[in-house]
Design a protein around this motif. Sequence first.
Motif, PDB file in Angstrom:
ATOM      1  N   TYR A 115       1.306   6.148   1.699  1.00 27.26           N
ATOM      2  CA  TYR A 115       0.146   5.347   1.297  1.00 27.26           C
ATOM      3  C   TYR A 115      -0.973   6.250   0.782  1.00 27.26           C
ATOM      4  CZ  TYR A 115      -3.772   2.092   1.535  1.00 27.26           C
ATOM      5  OH  TYR A 115      -4.869   1.329   1.219  1.00 27.26           O
ATOM      6  N   PRO A 156      -0.441  -0.997  -4.661  1.00 27.03           N
ATOM      7  CA  PRO A 156       0.466  -1.955  -3.994  1.00 27.03           C
ATOM      8  C   PRO A 156       1.873  -1.974  -4.582  1.00 27.03           C
ATOM      9  CG  PRO A 156      -1.246  -3.102  -5.255  1.00 27.03           C
ATOM     10  CD  PRO A 156      -1.633  -1.666  -5.204  1.00 27.03           C
ATOM     11  N   ALA A 160       5.140  -1.484  -2.394  1.00 29.77           N
ATOM     12  CA  ALA A 160       6.211  -2.483  -2.390  1.00 29.77           C
ATOM     13  C   ALA A 160       7.553  -1.821  -2.668  1.00 29.77           C
ATOM     14  CB  ALA A 160       5.920  -3.562  -3.438  1.00 29.77           C
ATOM     15  N   PHE A 170       8.612  -6.514   2.934  1.00 32.41           N
ATOM     16  CA  PHE A 170       7.333  -6.461   2.228  1.00 32.41           C
ATOM     17  C   PHE A 170       7.250  -7.688   1.331  1.00 32.41           C
ATOM     18  CE2 PHE A 170       4.343  -5.273  -1.072  1.00 32.41           C
ATOM     19  CZ  PHE A 170       3.343  -4.619  -0.370  1.00 32.41           C
ATOM     20  N   VAL A 172       5.678  -9.494  -1.397  1.00 26.77           N
ATOM     21  CA  VAL A 172       4.797  -9.145  -2.507  1.00 26.77           C
ATOM     22  C   VAL A 172       3.821 -10.273  -2.827  1.00 26.77           C
ATOM     23  CG1 VAL A 172       4.718  -8.502  -4.943  1.00 26.77           C
ATOM     24  CG2 VAL A 172       6.536  -7.619  -3.483  1.00 26.77           C
ATOM     25  N   VAL A 175       0.606 -10.521  -0.696  1.00 24.84           N
ATOM     26  CA  VAL A 175      -0.209  -9.321  -0.925  1.00 24.84           C
ATOM     27  C   VAL A 175      -0.932  -9.422  -2.263  1.00 24.84           C
ATOM     28  CG1 VAL A 175      -0.142  -6.838  -1.341  1.00 24.84           C
ATOM     29  CG2 VAL A 175       1.174  -7.812   0.546  1.00 24.84           C
ATOM     30  N   ASN A 178      -3.786 -11.896  -1.944  1.00 22.78           N
ATOM     31  CA  ASN A 178      -4.893 -11.297  -1.196  1.00 22.78           C
ATOM     32  C   ASN A 178      -5.661 -10.284  -2.037  1.00 22.78           C
ATOM     33  OD1 ASN A 178      -4.947 -12.580   1.303  1.00 22.78           O
ATOM     34  ND2 ASN A 178      -3.263 -11.347   2.093  1.00 22.78           N
ATOM     35  N   LEU A 179      -4.923  -9.458  -2.801  1.00 22.83           N
ATOM     36  CA  LEU A 179      -5.581  -8.471  -3.653  1.00 22.83           C
ATOM     37  C   LEU A 179      -6.426  -9.148  -4.733  1.00 22.83           C
ATOM     38  CD1 LEU A 179      -2.694  -5.878  -4.073  1.00 22.83           C
ATOM     39  CD2 LEU A 179      -4.881  -5.447  -2.976  1.00 22.83           C
ATOM     40  N   LEU A 294      -5.158  -5.318   3.493  1.00 20.67           N
ATOM     41  CA  LEU A 294      -4.517  -6.363   2.698  1.00 20.67           C
ATOM     42  C   LEU A 294      -3.033  -6.080   2.478  1.00 20.67           C
ATOM     43  CD1 LEU A 294      -7.287  -6.928  -0.018  1.00 20.67           C
ATOM     44  CD2 LEU A 294      -6.883  -8.225   2.081  1.00 20.67           C
ATOM     45  N   ILE A 295      -2.667  -4.821   2.317  1.00 17.83           N
ATOM     46  CA  ILE A 295      -1.268  -4.467   2.040  1.00 17.83           C
ATOM     47  C   ILE A 295      -0.410  -4.562   3.301  1.00 17.83           C
ATOM     48  CG2 ILE A 295       0.274  -2.574   1.369  1.00 17.83           C
ATOM     49  CD1 ILE A 295      -1.913  -1.670  -0.600  1.00 17.83           C
ATOM     50  N   GLY A 297      -1.420  -5.997   6.258  1.00 15.58           N
ATOM     51  CA  GLY A 297      -1.684  -7.198   7.038  1.00 15.58           C
ATOM     52  C   GLY A 297      -1.953  -6.914   8.502  1.00 15.58           C
TER      53      GLY A 297
END
Length: 341
Positions: A115, A156, A160, A170, A172, A175, A178-179, A294-295, A297
């Motif tokens: 990350y 992201p 993913a 994951f 997608v 996410v 949310n993004l 966000l990624i 959670g």
Amino acid sequence: MATPNKAKTASPKFRFDWFMKGMVLVVALAFVWPGPGAQGGFLHPDVLNKVGIALVFFLNGLGLPLAALREGVSRWRVHLLVQLSTFLLFPLLGLALIKVSDGWMAPDLQLGFFYLCALPSTVSSSVALTAAARGNVPVALFNATLSSLIGVVLTPLWMAWAMGHEGTAFEVGPVVVNLLVWVVLPLVAGQAARPWLQHWAARHKPRLQIVDRVTILMLVYTSFSDSVQQGIWHSYGWTVLLQTVLLGSALFFVVLGLTNLVSRRMGLPDEDRIAAVLCGSKKTLASGVPMAHLIFGANPALGLILIPIMIYHPLQLAICGVLAQHWAARDDQSSANISVI
């Protein structure tokens, strides 16, 4: 394009400022009193975190000078180098790190390192350090701004791909939604408000920076509170910190050396080379913490995932601060001999 200022500028010295002290404090608080910031706590982190994320990216949008993209587009070679370093070289090194650390590094820490590698570059510190080092400030401003925008999409996507490749679930769709809602929309709103608020924001910049940093500290606290509440840290000792410091340092110096070497081979002017090295080796904590919420959670290991970027942040500032002082002290006649040591 504006000519870089050749006047010698006093270089900032690295300080363990109130924000970094605050990070230590909120992490300690999460270990001592995790209840309020954990899921179900009276701070209601499920709501508070999203409001905080929206606020951070609204302020980012308000302060993001997109005019710099139009002014700096002509230096395409150095821009390509910086963006490839940020979004290709770093992730490839992250994947290599995952492969060589299988069996002796915690999977969540591996995820945290990847990350870190997938994050965009910093904005304010890249520009400030480039100016202090007598580098090409317009180039730094262009790349820092562009990196922030690209990172909303590529970070992201990299996560993913990596998590799917490792067999980790994951989703997608949620996410992306949310993004869009909590990152892109506030970023666009902040940018749209610039014509009316940019002068007000410039006058109150120190206060807005405090709001931004305090919000990030709140997100760090809730991240670690959940990890502590779920007992994630019972399985790990000081080994995690030692691994992170050593590997984070190695990662930084590898990227620093490679960007410097490639920029030399490309024949870039020294001012461009300084901007490329300082922008291409940095990663953002300010955007990294909110995007992680966000990624990933409600992942209870979020605190562990954030450890690499939290260690890398002060590390990059300290080393780049020393480099900026070194470069700022160079003679113009001997600038061709600039090095990273």
